[in-house]
Design an enzyme around this catalytic site. Structure first.
Site, PDB file in Angstrom:
ATOM      1  N   GLY A 148      57.227  69.354  22.123  1.00  0.00           N
ATOM      2  CA  GLY A 148      57.109  69.929  20.795  1.00  0.00           C
ATOM      3  C   GLY A 148      58.171  70.973  20.488  1.00  0.00           C
ATOM      4  N   MET A 150      58.579  73.917  21.507  1.00  0.00           N
ATOM      5  CA  MET A 150      58.186  75.335  21.458  1.00  0.00           C
ATOM      6  C   MET A 150      58.828  76.086  22.610  1.00  0.00           C
ATOM      7  SD  MET A 150      54.147  74.849  20.660  1.00  0.00           S
ATOM      8  CE  MET A 150      53.753  76.538  20.254  1.00  0.00           C
ATOM      9  N   GLU A 387      48.096  77.315  21.322  1.00  0.00           N
ATOM     10  CA  GLU A 387      49.027  76.780  20.325  1.00  0.00           C
ATOM     11  C   GLU A 387      48.230  76.132  19.190  1.00  0.00           C
ATOM     12  OE1 GLU A 387      51.540  74.168  22.592  1.00  0.00           O
ATOM     13  OE2 GLU A 387      51.459  72.648  21.049  1.00  0.00           O
ATOM     14  N   HIS A 471      52.201  70.393  30.940  1.00  0.00           N
ATOM     15  CA  HIS A 471      53.013  71.439  31.576  1.00  0.00           C
ATOM     16  C   HIS A 471      52.835  71.478  33.097  1.00  0.00           C
ATOM     17  CE1 HIS A 471      52.463  73.882  27.553  1.00  0.00           C
ATOM     18  NE2 HIS A 471      53.244  72.829  27.398  1.00  0.00           N
ATOM     19  N   ASN A 509      54.372  77.992  26.932  1.00  0.00           N
ATOM     20  CA  ASN A 509      55.053  76.707  27.138  1.00  0.00           C
ATOM     21  C   ASN A 509      56.271  76.939  28.038  1.00  0.00           C
ATOM     22  OD1 ASN A 509      53.992  77.376  24.427  1.00  0.00           O
ATOM     23  ND2 ASN A 509      53.956  75.184  24.214  1.00  0.00           N
TER      24      ASN A 509
HETATM   25  P1  FAE Z   1      61.585  66.971  33.163  1.00  0.00           P
HETATM   26  O1  FAE Z   1      62.040  67.440  31.843  1.00  0.00           O
HETATM   27  O2  FAE Z   1      60.246  66.313  33.270  1.00  0.00           O
HETATM   28  O3  FAE Z   1      62.705  65.972  33.709  1.00  0.00           O
HETATM   29  C1  FAE Z   1      62.530  65.197  34.859  1.00  0.00           C
HETATM   30  C2  FAE Z   1      63.335  63.918  34.699  1.00  0.00           C
HETATM   31  O4  FAE Z   1      63.437  63.283  35.966  1.00  0.00           O
HETATM   32  C3  FAE Z   1      62.699  62.891  33.757  1.00  0.00           C
HETATM   33  O5  FAE Z   1      63.683  62.409  32.891  1.00  0.00           O
HETATM   34  C4  FAE Z   1      62.203  61.793  34.697  1.00  0.00           C
HETATM   35  O6  FAE Z   1      62.216  60.502  34.132  1.00  0.00           O
HETATM   36  C5  FAE Z   1      63.206  61.892  35.831  1.00  0.00           C
HETATM   37  N1  FAE Z   1      62.676  61.439  37.118  1.00  0.00           N
HETATM   38  C6  FAE Z   1      61.490  61.730  37.668  1.00  0.00           C
HETATM   39  N2  FAE Z   1      61.375  61.162  38.917  1.00  0.00           N
HETATM   40  C7  FAE Z   1      62.588  60.560  39.137  1.00  0.00           C
HETATM   41  C8  FAE Z   1      63.106  59.831  40.241  1.00  0.00           C
HETATM   42  N3  FAE Z   1      62.395  59.664  41.353  1.00  0.00           N
HETATM   43  N4  FAE Z   1      64.348  59.300  40.144  1.00  0.00           N
HETATM   44  C9  FAE Z   1      65.072  59.481  39.001  1.00  0.00           C
HETATM   45  N5  FAE Z   1      64.623  60.164  37.919  1.00  0.00           N
HETATM   46  C10 FAE Z   1      63.394  60.705  38.007  1.00  0.00           C
HETATM   47  O7  FAE Z   1      61.593  68.134  34.237  1.00  0.00           O
HETATM   48  N6  FAE Z   1      57.255  72.585  27.068  1.00  0.00           N
HETATM   49  C11 FAE Z   1      57.606  73.607  26.282  1.00  0.00           C
HETATM   50  O8  FAE Z   1      58.155  74.598  26.769  1.00  0.00           O
HETATM   51  N7  FAE Z   1      57.394  73.556  24.933  1.00  0.00           N
HETATM   52  C12 FAE Z   1      56.772  72.501  24.337  1.00  0.00           C
HETATM   53  O9  FAE Z   1      56.596  72.480  23.119  1.00  0.00           O
HETATM   54  C13 FAE Z   1      56.356  71.425  25.167  1.00  0.00           C
HETATM   55  N8  FAE Z   1      55.720  70.354  24.639  1.00  0.00           N
HETATM   56  C14 FAE Z   1      55.453  69.273  25.456  1.00  0.00           C
HETATM   57  C15 FAE Z   1      54.908  68.118  24.888  1.00  0.00           C
HETATM   58  C16 FAE Z   1      54.721  66.986  25.662  1.00  0.00           C
HETATM   59  C17 FAE Z   1      54.118  65.745  25.049  1.00  0.00           C
HETATM   60  C18 FAE Z   1      55.099  66.991  27.037  1.00  0.00           C
HETATM   61  C19 FAE Z   1      54.931  65.764  27.894  1.00  0.00           C
HETATM   62  C20 FAE Z   1      55.648  68.128  27.589  1.00  0.00           C
HETATM   63  C21 FAE Z   1      55.819  69.272  26.824  1.00  0.00           C
HETATM   64  N9  FAE Z   1      56.387  70.415  27.347  1.00  0.00           N
HETATM   65  C22 FAE Z   1      56.673  71.482  26.552  1.00  0.00           C
HETATM   66  C23 FAE Z   1      56.710  70.508  28.778  1.00  0.00           C
HETATM   67  C24 FAE Z   1      58.208  70.396  29.052  1.00  0.00           C
HETATM   68  O10 FAE Z   1      58.747  69.272  28.395  1.00  0.00           O
HETATM   69  C25 FAE Z   1      58.417  70.332  30.568  1.00  0.00           C
HETATM   70  O11 FAE Z   1      57.914  71.534  31.114  1.00  0.00           O
HETATM   71  C26 FAE Z   1      59.870  70.178  30.930  1.00  0.00           C
HETATM   72  O12 FAE Z   1      60.423  69.001  30.390  1.00  0.00           O
HETATM   73  C27 FAE Z   1      60.023  70.158  32.450  1.00  0.00           C
HETATM   74  O13 FAE Z   1      61.402  70.187  32.745  1.00  0.00           O
HETATM   75  P2  FAE Z   1      61.925  69.705  34.150  1.00  0.00           P
HETATM   76  O14 FAE Z   1      63.376  69.920  34.202  1.00  0.00           O
HETATM   77  O15 FAE Z   1      61.067  70.319  35.202  1.00  0.00           O
END
Ligand code: FAE
Length: 530
Positions: A148, A150, A387, A471, A509
């Protein structure tokens, strides 16, 4: 739908750089064949926040980087002219290899609102870990594609308690502002928020909370709010005002493919293998070998790949990076890992809940998908940052006030490997403190407004949806599994750069905090480790 076969392989230059003379197979392999080991100086697994920061910082320090991403690159328009699916009428682009969409809000008045779809590498995955389901973004950009947007700052007291090794002043004066600036954090104009029909749900939700004596916090974000105002006046193509968010935004949102990753790739030093999932890591001499497998668009595994690198950056998210480390330890590829691996996992206290508003408290038929306010009741006996969430259903006012709560639940859990599968020791009872905390705040509003919770939204007959998190945090925690920056103990050249570093809770978030931690680690890497 884009074909992963068309995504370029790493350039010969990128693969050769830092190869230290190893014999490597550099011909561009067809996807049906397993390639020989690719030798890279810096390998980054995952392209979300942690991965994008690592790639950008390495590339701008002049170093070659190769990235692995298990999802696809989202850059092709479908027949409807959109890259991403809308939430209403969601299609195959929405969900990672599912036969139905998998929204947390799954029913309304007894009807299942999740739709049948074609199996395909859609952008949102719901990873089932027993009593807990973890939502994650799949594709180049990771969670930044589906969230989202945020981007609130965490509280100093929460960061000081959860990450005691951090220099709090530097974190708040250097790293959070840098992350805000590079992510493009901005705020909605109060005049727009207070007048547009698209934010009626925020106005009603805020007014009702204030009436109950609660404090409202404005929440900044990475959706371009000036662009959103143009959407509202018809001057720009709609995205947030067209029901797009958790299945991706075609426009407006500054996901990391518009910021860090775009800048990283523009250096010419970064290449990405999509649809490529890293499976295990083995320490080889002074570097690491990563075994990976490639999927086609039907989900079949069509090739194995091996990569060798000097430095390996784990950015597969809390679940993905924890799984990689645990599986590699079980397979004997990594030794000397901390006994704390897999521990201190938490869902950031997430629970979702809806209240039924009376007819004189409309939430609006047309709703922007981007939340801009939260009820800040953290300084209470039941800490909660709630939120005020939209529920856009295309013109119909449902009088449902939806919330996603981040609570101060102290419960932490633990990942383990069991028969080669990742498990999480989370039980239903572990969600009880989070529900109690969210309820303590929202009960105040119900009492003041004479309203009730909705019991028909989550398919369980329960008011609070406590079986999922947006999260996920923890599993390879800063100062425990890694040093105080993200270098994995006992394994030089191996780093964790993502949400796995945070022990289960940030109180708001999380992606701003994840980005700031990754920047902090990469300052160290660039200054000392290259
Ligand atoms: P992330 O962004 O999850 O990236 C990991 C990447 O690694 C992904 O692209 C995966 O496909 C890839 N991957 C995983 N395993 C493998 C593997 N074995 N080999 C190759 N690739 C792989 O990690 N957070 C906020 O602060 N504000 C918001 O408004 C918010 N809204 C959200 C709404 C939704 C619907 C969701 C699902 C999450 C939301 N979040 C929000 C959480 C936020 O997107 C999340 O904390 C971050 O994206 C995490 O970042 P990372 O770099 O840890």
């Amino acid at each position: 739908m884009s074909n992963p076969l068309s995504v370029p392989r790493p350039s010969r230059r990128a693969l050769l750089a830092g190869a230290a003379g190893a014999a490597v197979a550099l011909s561009t392999p067809r996807i049906a064949e397993a390639s020989g080991p690719s030798q890279v100086e810096n390998l980054v697994i995952g392209t979300g926040y942690g991965g994008a920061v690592a790639a950008y910082r390495l590339a701008t320090a002049g170093r070659p980087v190769h990235m692995l991403e298990m999802g696809k690159r989202w850059n092709r328009r479908g027949l409807d002219g959109r890259i991403f699916s809308r939430m209403l009428g969601a299609d195959h682009r929405s969900t990672w290899f599912g036969n139905r969409t998998a929204l947390p809000l799954s029913t309304m008045l007894g009807l299942n609102i999740n739709l049948p779809i074609l199996r395909s590498p859609g952008v949102l995955d719901r990873v089932n870990l027993g009593a807990m389901n973890v939502y994650v973004g799949r594709g180049v950009g990771g969670g930044s594609l589906v969230n989202g947007g945020m981007a609130p700052r965490p509280r100093r007291d929460v960061i000081a308690r959860e990450l005691p090794g951090l220099d709090i002043d530097a974190f708040f004066t250097t790293y959070l502002p840098r992350a805000e600036s590079r992510l493009g954090v901005n705020s909605i104009s109060p005049a727009f928020r207070d007048s547009t029909p698209w934010y009626q749900f925020t106005r009603t939700g805020s007014a009702d909370a204030r009436a109950a004596g609660l404090r409202i916090a404005d929440v900044p974000g990475v959706y371009d709010f000036a662009y959103m105002e143009q959407e509202a006046t018809g001057q720009a193509r709609r995205s947030a005002l067209d029901g797009q968010v958790i299945y991706g935004n075609d426009h407006g949102k500054r996901d990391v493919t518009k910021t860090y990753l775009a800048w990283a790739e523009a250096t010419g030093r970064v290449s990405i293998d999509t649809m490529t999932e890293a499976l295990t890591i083995t320490r080889r001499g002074a570097g690491y070998e990563v075994q990976a497998r490639v999927r086609d668009v039907t989900g079949r595994f069509v090739a194995n790949r091996t990569y060798r690198c000097q430095r390996l950056f784990l950015a597969a998210g809390s679940t993905g990076s924890s799984e990689l480390l645990l599986r590699s330890r079980a397979a004997g590829g990594l030794t000397d890992l901390s006994g704390d691996l897999g521990k201190f996992w938490g869902p950031n206290g997430n629970v979702m809940v809806g209240r039924a508003n009376p007819l004189h408290r409309p939430t609006g038929g047309f709703q922007s998908t981007i939340p801009v306010a939260g009820i800040d009741n953290w300084d209470s006996k039941n800490p909660a940052f709630i939120e005020i969430a939209p529920l856009p259903v295309g013109g119909i006012d449902l009088f449902i006030q939806l919330y996603l709560a981040v609570t101060g639940s102290p419960v932490r859990s633990q990942f383990e490997m069991s028969d080669g599968r990742l498990t999480l020791a989370w039980t239903r009872a572990d969600s009880a403190p989070a529900i109690a905390m969210a309820k303590a705040t929202l009960d105040q509003i119900n009492r003041r407004m004479f309203t009730l919770y909705r019991y028909d939204l989550f398919g369980t007959g329960r008011a609070f949806s406590d079986d999922f998190t947006y999260h996920p945090l923890g599993g390879a925690v800063l100062g425990k599994v890694t040093d105080n920056y993200g270098r994995v103990h006992g394994n030089p050249g191996l780093y964790v750069t993502d949400g796995a570093l945070i022990p289960g809770l940030v109180g708001v978030n999380p992606f701003l905090t994840i980005t700031a931690l990754a920047e902090r680690l990469m300052d160290q890497v660039v200054a000392r480790d290259l």
